[in-house]
Design a protein around this motif. Structure first.
Motif, PDB file in Angstrom:
ATOM      1  N   LYS A 175       5.026   1.837   0.860  1.00  0.00           N
ATOM      2  CA  LYS A 175       5.959   2.394  -0.113  1.00  0.00           C
ATOM      3  C   LYS A 175       6.593   3.681   0.398  1.00  0.00           C
ATOM      4  O   LYS A 175       7.771   3.939   0.159  1.00  0.00           O
ATOM      5  CB  LYS A 175       5.237   2.633  -1.439  1.00  0.00           C
ATOM      6  N   ARG A 176       5.812   4.490   1.122  1.00  0.00           N
ATOM      7  CA  ARG A 176       6.342   5.741   1.655  1.00  0.00           C
ATOM      8  C   ARG A 176       7.447   5.454   2.673  1.00  0.00           C
ATOM      9  O   ARG A 176       8.509   6.087   2.651  1.00  0.00           O
ATOM     10  CB  ARG A 176       5.218   6.564   2.294  1.00  0.00           C
ATOM     11  N   ASP A 228       0.838  -1.200   0.000  1.00  0.00           N
ATOM     12  CA  ASP A 228       0.000   0.000   0.000  1.00  0.00           C
ATOM     13  C   ASP A 228       0.874   1.251   0.000  1.00  0.00           C
ATOM     14  O   ASP A 228       2.109   1.185   0.085  1.00  0.00           O
ATOM     15  CB  ASP A 228      -0.950  -0.002   1.189  1.00  0.00           C
ATOM     16  N   ALA A 229       0.218   2.407  -0.079  1.00  0.00           N
ATOM     17  CA  ALA A 229       0.942   3.679  -0.192  1.00  0.00           C
ATOM     18  C   ALA A 229       1.806   3.940   1.031  1.00  0.00           C
ATOM     19  O   ALA A 229       2.916   4.471   0.922  1.00  0.00           O
ATOM     20  CB  ALA A 229      -0.049   4.825  -0.406  1.00  0.00           C
ATOM     21  N   GLU A 230       1.326   3.556   2.219  1.00  0.00           N
ATOM     22  CA  GLU A 230       2.089   3.795   3.443  1.00  0.00           C
ATOM     23  C   GLU A 230       3.356   2.946   3.472  1.00  0.00           C
ATOM     24  O   GLU A 230       4.427   3.425   3.872  1.00  0.00           O
ATOM     25  CB  GLU A 230       1.221   3.491   4.667  1.00  0.00           C
TER      26      GLU A 230
END
Length: 457
Positions: free
Chosen positions: A30-31, A26-28
């Motif tokens: 990857k961040r 998810d985006a978190e």
């Protein structure tokens, strides 16, 4: 730059962007990964420590999406063919310094050469020297760190596979009559459903056995998004890691000293010991083919249809929820898993490999080429220059049609008589044959009711 760069730098770059390419992250996630990569230094294969910038990460992601692993290779030198900084005399001095103290870093070697007046300051880069010393076995290659497993259970079938190996039963040795030989089981398990993508017994726990098992798993079940393995030599081999990168499979290595990450496949091995191997001990089989036939029957007719204690569903039922799968052709798998070596074509257009003599295509005289080959079929060598196919070598003297570095246990096994029937496992074999006969369509000659397939990668 050397005339033939290997995939070391490309695989290093891929290890940094693999989580950013993972469609299941998810985006978190990857961040956090991006922040970690940008915040710390990274150890390059040539011994240098560097920081990676955000634009560089984005550029590598774009390159991989457009051209795969090949696009992450370093660019070719524009001054190819001109006089280089590293002269034979300078290289001999650098080799002597490394032999004197193998732990001496390459930047330190460069500083010593500069202090001795053998090279002008700022003209010799450590990575340039590394390429030369690497061919002499004097460089230190450090594998990049691998991300750890973050989920206890995958969300869907083919999101994550676990792979591992375990010793199997001893059988009569076909190469040494009168003696017994240990077998080894290699298996890949779907994390979500606990379905066995493929499992098979081999005479050796080596890289070639791993390739055969993994290819069968991919052809039967499609491509997973991730594969989780331990840090054993075969699972960390460049052939295996490169194949995962080219197929778009994220290769994840377990943390040393923490085997609980592979708990699901270890539990499968316990079930196999209690149910399959226990019955097999009462009715031994005479050869490897009979052992694998009974293993396949037990997996499909017993293990896959039993309700799992943790999921509350049979593995086959849970895996059947896979709506669509990524597929790969057998032809592409054969290409991806080719073994690779580097050789030089002589002035007459010939090259020698593994005791054989070959004729190379015209125009390759005096050049270094990468040989890609199947270890059981040395009658064909594919030659590559800078990642581009340069033709096939024609055998002139084929003294060894099989690669001598391959364990002889992978050679075709001598024929053996059919094993006698056994009460339980033989019944499963017969049931599996009957089910396959019913499932085979006489019109299209393929198994019916398979998940919808996506295009080949």
């Amino acid at each position: 730059m050397a005339s033939w760069p290997d995939d070391t730098l490309a695989l290093f770059r891929y290890s940094l962007i693999a989580p950013l390419l993972d469609p299941l992250a998810d985006a978190e996630e990857k961040r956090r990964w991006r922040q970690d990569v940008l915040a710390r230094q990274h150890l390059l294969p040539d011994g240098r420590r560097v920081h990676v910038s955000a634009p560089t990460l984005r550029r590598w992601v774009r390159r991989y999406r457009l051209g795969g692993l090949e696009a992450l290779r370093p660019a070719l030198r524009r001054d190819r063919g001109s006089v280089r900084v590293v002269t034979p005399e300078l290289l001999e001095q650098a080799k002597a310094l490394k032999r004197q103290d193998p732990a001496r870093s390459l930047p330190q070697v460069v500083r010593l050469l500069e202090a001795a007046g053998l090279v002008a300051p700022q003209t010799l880069k450590p990575n340039t020297l590394w390429r030369h010393l690497h061919r002499e076995g004097l460089s230190q290659r450090v594998l990049p760190p691998k991300p750890g497993l973050r989920r206890f259970e995958a969300r869907a079938p083919n999101d994550l596979w676990q792979g591992d190996a375990t010793p199997g039963p001893a059988l009569p040795d076909p190469f040494q009559p009168g003696r017994m030989r240990r077998t080894y089981l290699l298996a890949f398990l779907d994390d979500h459903s606990r379905l066995v993508a493929h499992a098979e017994f081999f005479w050796a726990e080596d890289l070639y056995a791993l390739e055969l098992c993994f290819q069968q798993a991919l052809l039967r079940r499609g491509l997973p998004w991730r594969v989780y393995v331990d840090r054993g030599l075969i699972f960390q081999a460049e052939v295996f890691t490169r194949a995962c990168a080219e197929l778009g499979i994220r290769h994840i290595s377990g943390t040393p000293g923490h085997p609980e990450g592979r708990g699901k496949i270890e539990r499968f091995f316990e079930t196999l010991q209690d149910q399959f191997l226990r019955e097999l001990s009462h009715h031994p089989v005479p050869h490897l083919a009979a052992l694998n036939e009974r293993l396949a029957a037990w997996i499909e007719e017993a293990y896959h249809v039993q309700v799992h204690s943790e999921t509350g569903e049979a593995p086959a039922v849970r895996f059947a929820r896979l709506q669509a799968r990524r597929t790969v052709s057998a032809e592409k798998l054969a290409h991806v898993f080719l073994w690779r070596r580097v050789r030089r074509v002589d002035k007459t257009g010939c090259l020698r490999f593994d005791g054989n003599r070959y004729e190379a295509p015209p125009g390759l005289e005096g050049r270094k080429v990468e040989i890609r080959f199947h270890p059981l079929h040395l009658e064909r060598l594919s030659l590559f220059i800078e990642g581009r196919h340069a033709g096939d070598a024609v055998p002139l003297d084929l003294a060894h049609p099989v690669y001598r570095g391959l364990d002889r246990v992978h050679h075709p096994e001598p024929s053996r008589p059919v094993a006698p029937s056994i009460p339980y496992l033989e019944l499963l074999v017969q049931r599996r044959r009957q089910r396959q006969a019913r499932a085979l369509s006489p019109l299209r000659l393929s198994l019916v009711d398979e998940p919808e397939a996506m295009p080949d990668v």
